[in-house]
Design an enzyme around this catalytic site. Sequence first.
Site, PDB file in Angstrom:
ATOM      1  N   LEU A  73       0.789  -1.228   0.000  1.00  0.00           N
ATOM      2  CA  LEU A  73       0.000   0.000   0.000  1.00  0.00           C
ATOM      3  C   LEU A  73       0.825   1.284   0.000  1.00  0.00           C
ATOM      4  O   LEU A  73       0.581   2.187   0.800  1.00  0.00           O
ATOM      5  CB  LEU A  73      -0.981  -0.008   1.204  1.00  0.00           C
ATOM      6  CG  LEU A  73      -2.029  -1.124   1.185  1.00  0.00           C
ATOM      7  CD1 LEU A  73      -2.797  -1.175   2.518  1.00  0.00           C
ATOM      8  CD2 LEU A  73      -3.012  -0.965   0.030  1.00  0.00           C
ATOM      9  N   CYS A 125      -6.873  -6.046   1.322  1.00  0.00           N
ATOM     10  CA  CYS A 125      -5.464  -6.207   0.960  1.00  0.00           C
ATOM     11  C   CYS A 125      -4.851  -7.306   1.812  1.00  0.00           C
ATOM     12  O   CYS A 125      -4.933  -7.251   3.040  1.00  0.00           O
ATOM     13  CB  CYS A 125      -4.691  -4.908   1.168  1.00  0.00           C
ATOM     14  SG  CYS A 125      -2.950  -5.089   0.774  1.00  0.00           S
ATOM     15  N   GLY A 212      -4.310 -12.455 -11.555  1.00  0.00           N
ATOM     16  CA  GLY A 212      -4.125 -12.925 -12.927  1.00  0.00           C
ATOM     17  C   GLY A 212      -4.925 -14.179 -13.238  1.00  0.00           C
ATOM     18  O   GLY A 212      -5.755 -14.617 -12.435  1.00  0.00           O
TER      19      GLY A 212
HETATM   20  C1  LIG Z   1       0.522  -4.663  -8.313  1.00  0.00           C
HETATM   21  C2  LIG Z   1      -0.868  -4.758  -7.726  1.00  0.00           C
HETATM   22  C3  LIG Z   1      -1.299  -3.771  -6.827  1.00  0.00           C
HETATM   23  C4  LIG Z   1      -2.576  -3.815  -6.279  1.00  0.00           C
HETATM   24  N1  LIG Z   1      -2.968  -2.833  -5.412  1.00  0.00           N
HETATM   25  C5  LIG Z   1      -4.237  -2.848  -4.911  1.00  0.00           C
HETATM   26  C6  LIG Z   1      -4.692  -1.784  -4.072  1.00  0.00           C
HETATM   27  O1  LIG Z   1      -3.979  -0.821  -3.780  1.00  0.00           O
HETATM   28  N2  LIG Z   1      -5.960  -1.856  -3.588  1.00  0.00           N
HETATM   29  C7  LIG Z   1      -6.811  -2.889  -3.895  1.00  0.00           C
HETATM   30  O2  LIG Z   1      -7.959  -2.897  -3.441  1.00  0.00           O
HETATM   31  N3  LIG Z   1      -6.400  -3.902  -4.711  1.00  0.00           N
HETATM   32  C8  LIG Z   1      -5.145  -3.900  -5.222  1.00  0.00           C
HETATM   33  N4  LIG Z   1      -4.733  -4.912  -6.067  1.00  0.00           N
HETATM   34  C9  LIG Z   1      -5.670  -5.986  -6.407  1.00  0.00           C
HETATM   35  C10 LIG Z   1      -6.362  -5.738  -7.748  1.00  0.00           C
HETATM   36  O3  LIG Z   1      -7.145  -4.560  -7.722  1.00  0.00           O
HETATM   37  C11 LIG Z   1      -7.260  -6.915  -8.146  1.00  0.00           C
HETATM   38  O4  LIG Z   1      -8.249  -7.099  -7.161  1.00  0.00           O
HETATM   39  C12 LIG Z   1      -6.494  -8.221  -8.280  1.00  0.00           C
HETATM   40  O5  LIG Z   1      -5.219  -7.986  -8.862  1.00  0.00           O
HETATM   41  C13 LIG Z   1      -7.228  -9.257  -9.123  1.00  0.00           C
HETATM   42  O6  LIG Z   1      -7.465  -8.779 -10.430  1.00  0.00           O
HETATM   43  P1  LIG Z   1      -6.514  -9.126 -11.692  1.00  0.00           P
HETATM   44  O7  LIG Z   1      -6.353 -10.594 -11.728  1.00  0.00           O
HETATM   45  O8  LIG Z   1      -7.248  -8.549 -12.886  1.00  0.00           O
HETATM   46  O9  LIG Z   1      -5.247  -8.400 -11.441  1.00  0.00           O
HETATM   47  C14 LIG Z   1      -3.451  -4.888  -6.615  1.00  0.00           C
HETATM   48  C15 LIG Z   1      -3.014  -5.873  -7.512  1.00  0.00           C
HETATM   49  C16 LIG Z   1      -1.743  -5.821  -8.066  1.00  0.00           C
HETATM   50  C17 LIG Z   1      -1.313  -6.904  -9.021  1.00  0.00           C
END
Ligand SMILES: Cc1cc2nc3c(=O)[nH]c(=O)nc-3n(C[C@H](O)[C@H](O)[C@H](O)COP(=O)(O)O)c2cc1C
Lengths: 301, 256
Positions: A73, A125, A212
């Site tokens: 964060l 988180c 992912g």
């Molecule tokens: C590098 C990174 C940083 C992230 N930072 C946050 C964040 O600050 N707050 C949050 O609620 N989710 C955060 N996430 C989670 C994503 O918003 C999302 O819920 C999660 O990656 C699943 O989606 P995806 O498979 O499309 O990435 C983060 C994910 C990644 C990979």
Amino acid sequence: MASLSGEVGGIRMESPVMLAAGILGTTGASLRRAALAGAGAVVTKSVGVAPREGHRGPTVVQVEGGLLNAMGLPNPSYRNFQEEIDIGRGGGAPVVASIFGAGAEEFVEVATGLDADGFELNLSCPHAERLGAEIGCEACNVEAITRAVKEEVNVPVWVKLTPNVADVVGLGLAAERGGADGVVAINTLRAMAIDVESGMPILGNRFGGLSGPAIKPVAVRCVYDLASALEIPVIGVGGIASWEDAAEMMMAGARGVQVGTALGMVEGYGVFRSIAAGLSAYLDRKGIGMEELVGLARRAR
Amino acid sequence: MRPISARIVEIVQETPTVRSLRFDRSLGPVPGQYLMVWVRGIDEVPMSFSYRDGITVQLVGEATRAIFDLEVGGSLGLRGPLGNGFTLSGERILLVGGGVGAAPLALLGEAAAEAGIEVTTLLASRCCDDLLFLKRFERIGEVVITTDDGSLGICGRASAGLSALQLQEFDQIYLCGPEPMMADVIGRCAGMETKIQASIDRYFKCGMGICGSCSLDPSGIRVCVEGPVFRADRLAGTEFGRYRRGASGIKLLRDG
Ligand SMILES: Cc1cc2nc3c(=O)[nH]c(=O)nc-3n(C[C@H](O)[C@H](O)[C@H](O)COP(=O)(O)O)c2cc1C
Ligand SMILES: Cc1cc2nc3c(=O)[nH]c(=O)nc-3n(C[C@H](O)[C@H](O)[C@H](O)COP(=O)(O)OP(=O)(O)OC[C@H]3O[C@@H](n4cnc5c(N)ncnc54)[C@H](O)[C@@H]3O)c2cc1C
């Protein structure tokens, strides 16, 4: 072409395909770039009461089927963030501020300190001590924090849920009782990678969150369960990279979807337009509208 | 990609505060590309390739201190090569390197010389003891030196050396060094922006274009995947030369 515009969790958007929290959302310029690239709404990096530099590196590592991250964060605090939201709005899409805190008071302080088109409460988180999922695992916290923020702001409030619990639906119902305008599912799955040369955990924080393609089936299941039990809309996130992924998530019951990890893959910012174009063409081919797509899997037999 | 483990086979003390490390493997970089160097248990930081199989590190903080504590036989985790490197073009080129910024330029200059390109180098540092890779640059072409204290070459900043050169003669100019230096040189080469390539430095966390900590204002260019090398005309109107952001995303005013 079938229209994709409509209301998602109380916010009107031209496309239901949004930028997920924490992905390229630290600066107004990158939020604006995502909006200009076709995101229907953009969610910011999660911001809190004080500046944080985040965890030591490595903060991200590629693993089978996705990424592991423990960013920790990092954020400049809400006091340095209004300007970024305002610049982000220049992209023409609503800007949803993702916020976190150690309890209801901090969530309220951040929410009332920012002017955004909506708030997404990060109660999920998986790798920040005493923040995020550590409080978001308890339904009573979810309900109390949601209610506290809802009482103080007059824009839609979404609650982002953690899948790292036995009962995600219980958390969704708690958010609904607290007055949430929508729930967002899912945040990352707690996971770990170890360097076999040294035996050291790779992430600076030792463990982190998996995102992912690998987590898509988990996300689809969570969305399906939540949409079956909740009155309020569900927004699906986890492993979406193509229009087929988005359609699947919507059939599970998601009114909108968010894209994260896919932005770091081949297509980058182009992913918003390609998902929207594919969805629209699919609806045309099937002769159906968005309202029929959403929740189709729960009606199909 | 997971970090791959590389063993250190040679360590060279280049200047009082700069050391080169050579590894037991080459990652086959294009000059200007970088790698994320995992100092196990400490941090992961970006470093340019100064050799196909090596990096050159300036001692500034905790991670670089830990790199300095390593010995031959020790190892680091490497992710790379990453980003977009320099593009070689033309028959006569100028390299302008300041401080440890000379590191990727030495690799570039050697590749250029091998390809038959005429290389001139403007090498700048605080004092003569800090000049990096002087021998490597002398081997491939003419070198103009500037030192802030006048202990060798022209006395002054890098830009003081520009007047000793006929800039119009060069088909391409390559920059790497402190941001104020690069901004200053670009400013003095007005009208040549499309012929200048600069490797720029921002706070990198992920190295894969996903976390957003290195995004440039106002367009959101992701330095870690779209750079770190940019043509100078792409930097015009950006935050480059004015401010940068630290680890939390807070803006820091232009340094040193
Ligand atoms: C590098 C990174 C940083 C992230 N930072 C946050 C964040 O600050 N707050 C949050 O609620 N989710 C955060 N996430 C989670 C994503 O918003 C999302 O819920 C999660 O990656 C699943 O989606 P995806 O498979 O499309 O990435 C983060 C994910 C990644 C990979
Ligand atoms: C593309 C690129 C190539 C680089 N190539 C080289 C090189 O060849 N040789 C070299 O000596 N240095 C290089 N650097 C700079 C190097 O990454 C930092 O000096 C190093 O990370 C300092 O780490 P530290 O823990 O010792 O310092 P700290 O005490 O953590 O910080 C000191 C300063 O270093 C910088 N820094 C720290 N961490 C990072 C980071 N993750 N990303 C960017 N800057 C950081 C900040 O400006 C900070 O103020 C490069 C940076 C980039 C972005």
